[in-house]
Write an enzyme that holds these catalytic residues in place. Structure first.
Site, PDB file in Angstrom:
ATOM      1  N   GLU A   1      14.354 -15.516  -0.066  1.00 25.94           N
ATOM      2  CA  GLU A   1      14.797 -16.581   0.845  1.00 25.94           C
ATOM      3  C   GLU A   1      13.773 -17.704   0.941  1.00 25.94           C
ATOM      4  O   GLU A   1      14.074 -18.782   1.422  1.00 25.94           O
ATOM      5  CB  GLU A   1      14.944 -16.018   2.272  1.00 25.94           C
ATOM      6  CG  GLU A   1      16.193 -15.243   2.528  1.00 25.94           C
ATOM      7  CD  GLU A   1      16.104 -14.591   3.909  1.00 25.94           C
ATOM      8  OE1 GLU A   1      15.377 -15.098   4.798  1.00 25.94           O
ATOM      9  OE2 GLU A   1      16.759 -13.553   4.073  1.00 25.94           O
TER      10      GLU A   1
ATOM     11  N   ASP B   1       0.835  -1.195   0.000  1.00 30.62           N
ATOM     12  CA  ASP B   1       0.000   0.000   0.000  1.00 30.62           C
ATOM     13  C   ASP B   1       0.877   1.255   0.000  1.00 30.62           C
ATOM     14  O   ASP B   1       1.848   1.335   0.746  1.00 30.62           O
ATOM     15  CB  ASP B   1      -0.861  -0.030   1.271  1.00 30.62           C
ATOM     16  CG  ASP B   1      -1.929   1.038   1.291  1.00 30.62           C
ATOM     17  OD1 ASP B   1      -2.795   0.999   0.410  1.00 30.62           O
ATOM     18  OD2 ASP B   1      -1.898   1.900   2.195  1.00 30.62           O
TER      19      ASP B   1
HETATM   20  C1  GLC Z   1      -4.201   3.066  -0.634  1.00 32.67           C
HETATM   21  C2  GLC Z   1      -5.435   2.230  -0.485  1.00 32.67           C
HETATM   22  C3  GLC Z   1      -6.567   3.114  -0.061  1.00 32.67           C
HETATM   23  C4  GLC Z   1      -6.225   3.755   1.251  1.00 32.67           C
HETATM   24  C5  GLC Z   1      -4.900   4.476   1.168  1.00 32.67           C
HETATM   25  C6  GLC Z   1      -4.373   4.797   2.529  1.00 32.67           C
HETATM   26  O1  GLC Z   1      -4.284   3.979  -1.671  1.00 32.67           O
HETATM   27  O2  GLC Z   1      -5.695   1.551  -1.668  1.00 32.67           O
HETATM   28  O3  GLC Z   1      -7.777   2.413   0.043  1.00 32.67           O
HETATM   29  O4  GLC Z   1      -7.227   4.665   1.632  1.00 32.67           O
HETATM   30  O5  GLC Z   1      -3.911   3.695   0.567  1.00 32.67           O
HETATM   31  O6  GLC Z   1      -3.939   3.632   3.164  1.00 32.67           O
END
Ligand code: GLC
Length: 568
Positions: A277, A228
């Site tokens: 790994e 993310d």
């Molecule tokens: C990413 C996720 C989104 C979230 C953001 C903050 O873009 O896909 O849903 O709100 O990160 O974590």
């Protein structure tokens, strides 16, 4: 809060999923299905999807024909941003189940020959994370504050934020904390909601913790991570001002001091060593919103991650010339780093493509239903085009049912934090997160166990006819189109991975390309125009997104807004 897998042995990855030559490079052509756990299947009737729900529906995903499942976060979280605010990275939130459920899900998926990718949220934690809570309690000077970005404010009394950065969800990217004695204290940085404080990746403790979290889930048997905000962890030294407002608008064009900094690549190099790994090929996928596909390619250099989402493709309208340009650019950008190109049309952050294409071009956050019939016709065609391209494709749950966004959710049921931060002017992501319809005639349409039971967002009445049950066996349904497409993609030797397409001459508004292999060739036609178009018949029809092309002598007539696949 950390849960333990008491007395269960660690799952050895199933042979079908992680060992042996058969698995080599599996990710180069994989079709990866995104499950948004809140909205997939609710096993206990509380209105919220959960891991046992996902587990019970794995055979559906196997039959659909996907290679891997990516699960959005199911970790312990106060859900300020639907789970992208993690309080404990090693625990399953009770609303989704337990670690044992996660363990069973991974094992079952492997037995069915599918891989599991989990979401990793390293840019920020929840404000309820133990570290952040202790940092607040211990006050300025606490060593725990080094793990986040705490700063004194500007102004005579520190009443102004430390710099001019804006939150992606609207408003300032800083919130002032309270000292333990209740007086106003330091400010902390949050690129997203105030409940999502950003980690300071210059802190060795943060880097160590995430290496350990990676190992925790790899030991559980997962096959990879979707990372993310993969472009966000490193901030420019000194946190310099940007010098202007409306910074979100700059995002797609400029390198910002909080995004796509070169330092992030060090992190991925160290993670790649950990991934390598483990037996089988465990992968990392970057959610990196960068200004250009070329910059995205930096995340997938041979010693970094394996894949990155192709948001430039997602942002392209249903228009032949623009599509051809982004397809060429994407393939050209990934070739030098030897990474597969990925393709994606929908996810949990953008308006579903059936609704985007029902409206005039207008970006990825659309608030009007538009012409639904047109949107669905184009969405089916766009999906078939995407699945014919070389590389790996991402599907978002429900697109195989042709679901539109729900554009008329009442404000009082909305949960997207950006809707509230932006005073209802922005943040309509709930529209693509409405729970799936599985069966029956009454809401929640098999999403939960009881007819008339709850669902965390209301489903529209017309979704009864879009359910899995309604569409199964109907050859004209979108679900059967996806099932056939994935089966053909698996079987046809010229489909799947690769790095090349050969463009064929085609009338304006039509994309035509050929893919070759030693065992056979393949041609794809996509007519993005509102008119039927005549072209030379390329071979034998495999699949069509719309009305079957009419063969007329040596020519065929492609229906408007349709894609067809041909064996040559
Ligand atoms: C990413 C996720 C989104 C979230 C953001 C903050 O873009 O896909 O849903 O709100 O990160 O974590």
């Amino acid at each position: 809060m950390t849960q333990n897998l008491a007395a269960t042995s660690r799952p050895d990855a199933a042979p079908t999923a992680q060992d042996g030559a058969a698995s080599r490079d599996w990710w180069r052509n994989a079709v990866i299905y995104q499950v948004y756990p809140r909205s997939f299947a609710d096993s206990n009737g509380d209105g919220m999807g959960d891991l046992p729900g996902v587990r019970s529906r794995l055979p559906y995903l196997r039959d659909l024909g996907v290679d891997a499942v990516w699960l959005s976060p199911f970790y312990a979280s106060p859900q300020a941003d639907a789970g992208y605010d993690v309080a404990d990275y090693r625990a399953v939130d009770p609303m989704f189940g337990t670690l044992l459920d996660a363990d069973g899900l991974i094992r079952d998926a492997h037995e069915l020959g599918m891989r599991i990718i989990v979401d990793l949220v390293p840019n920020h934690s929840s404000d309820q994370h133990e570290w952040f809570q202790r940092a607040l309690r211990e006050g300025p000077g606490s060593a725990l504050r080094e793990r986040y970005h705490f700063r004194a404010g500007q102004g005579a009394n520190g009443e102004l934020p430390p710099n001019d950065w804006e939150s992606i969800f609207g408003g300032p990217a800083w919130t002032r904390s309270q000292n333990p004695d209740g007086t106003p204290g330091e400010w902390y940085l949050h690129l997203f909601a105030p409940e999502q404080p950003d980690f300071n990746w210059d802190s060795p403790a943060v880097a160590d913790e995430f290496r350990s979290i990676l190992r925790f889930w790899l030991d559980m048997g997962v096959d990879g991570f979707r990372i993310d905000v993969a472009h966000g962890m490193v901030k420019a030294p000194g946190l310099p001002d940007i010098g202007g407002s409306e910074q979100l608008k700059l995002l797609g064009n400029d390198v910002m001091p909080f995004f796509d900094q070169d330092g992030v690549h060090e992190i991925y190099r160290s993670w790649r060593m950990i991934l390598d790994e483990y037996p089988g090929e465990r992968i990392g996928v970057a959610e990196a919103w960068t200004p250009t596909v070329q910059r995205t390619a930096n995340y997938v250099r041979p010693d970094e991650l394996h894949q990155a989402f192709n948001f430039q493709y997602l942002g392209t309208h249903w228009e032949a010339a623009a599509l051809r340009e982004v397809i060429d650019l994407s393939l050209d950008s990934m070739r030098p780093v030897d990474a597969p190109t990925t393709w994606v049309l929908s996810n949990h952050d953008v308006t579903r493509h059936a609704t985007r294409f029902a409206n005039p071009p207008g970006g990825t956050q659309i608030r009007t239903a538009g012409d639904r019939e047109l949107g669905l016709r184009r969405a089916r065609a766009a999906s078939l085009l995407m699945l014919a391209l070389p590389g790996s494709a991402y599907l978002y749950q429900g697109e195989e049912l042709g679901l539109p966004d729900v554009t008329d959710l009442p404000d009082e049921v909305r949960q997207d934090p950006s809707f509230f931060r932006a005073s209802g002017q922005d943040g309509f992501r709930d529209g693509c997160r409405v729970p799936l319809p599985w069966s029956g005639t009454e809401a929640p349409y098999g999403f939960g166990p009881v007819a008339g039971g709850p669902s965390w967002l209301p489903q529209p009445a017309e979704w009864a006819s879009l359910s899995v049950e309604s569409q199964t066996g109907d050859p004209t349904s979108t679900l059967e189109l996806y099932r056939s497409a994935l089966a053909v993609r698996r079987e046809h030797p010229a489909l799947g991975g690769g790095t090349e397409v050969t463009w064929l001459d085609a009338p304006e508004g039509v994309l035509a390309f050929r893919r070759d292999s030693a065992e056979g060739s393949f041609v794809c036609y996509a007519n993005t125009t509102a008119e039927p178009v005549r072209v030379a018949a390329p071979g034998q029809l495999l699949l069509a997104s719309g009305d079957e092309p009419v063969v007329d002598g040596g020519e065929i007539v492609l229906a408007s807004d349709s894609t067809s696949w041909w064996a040559v």
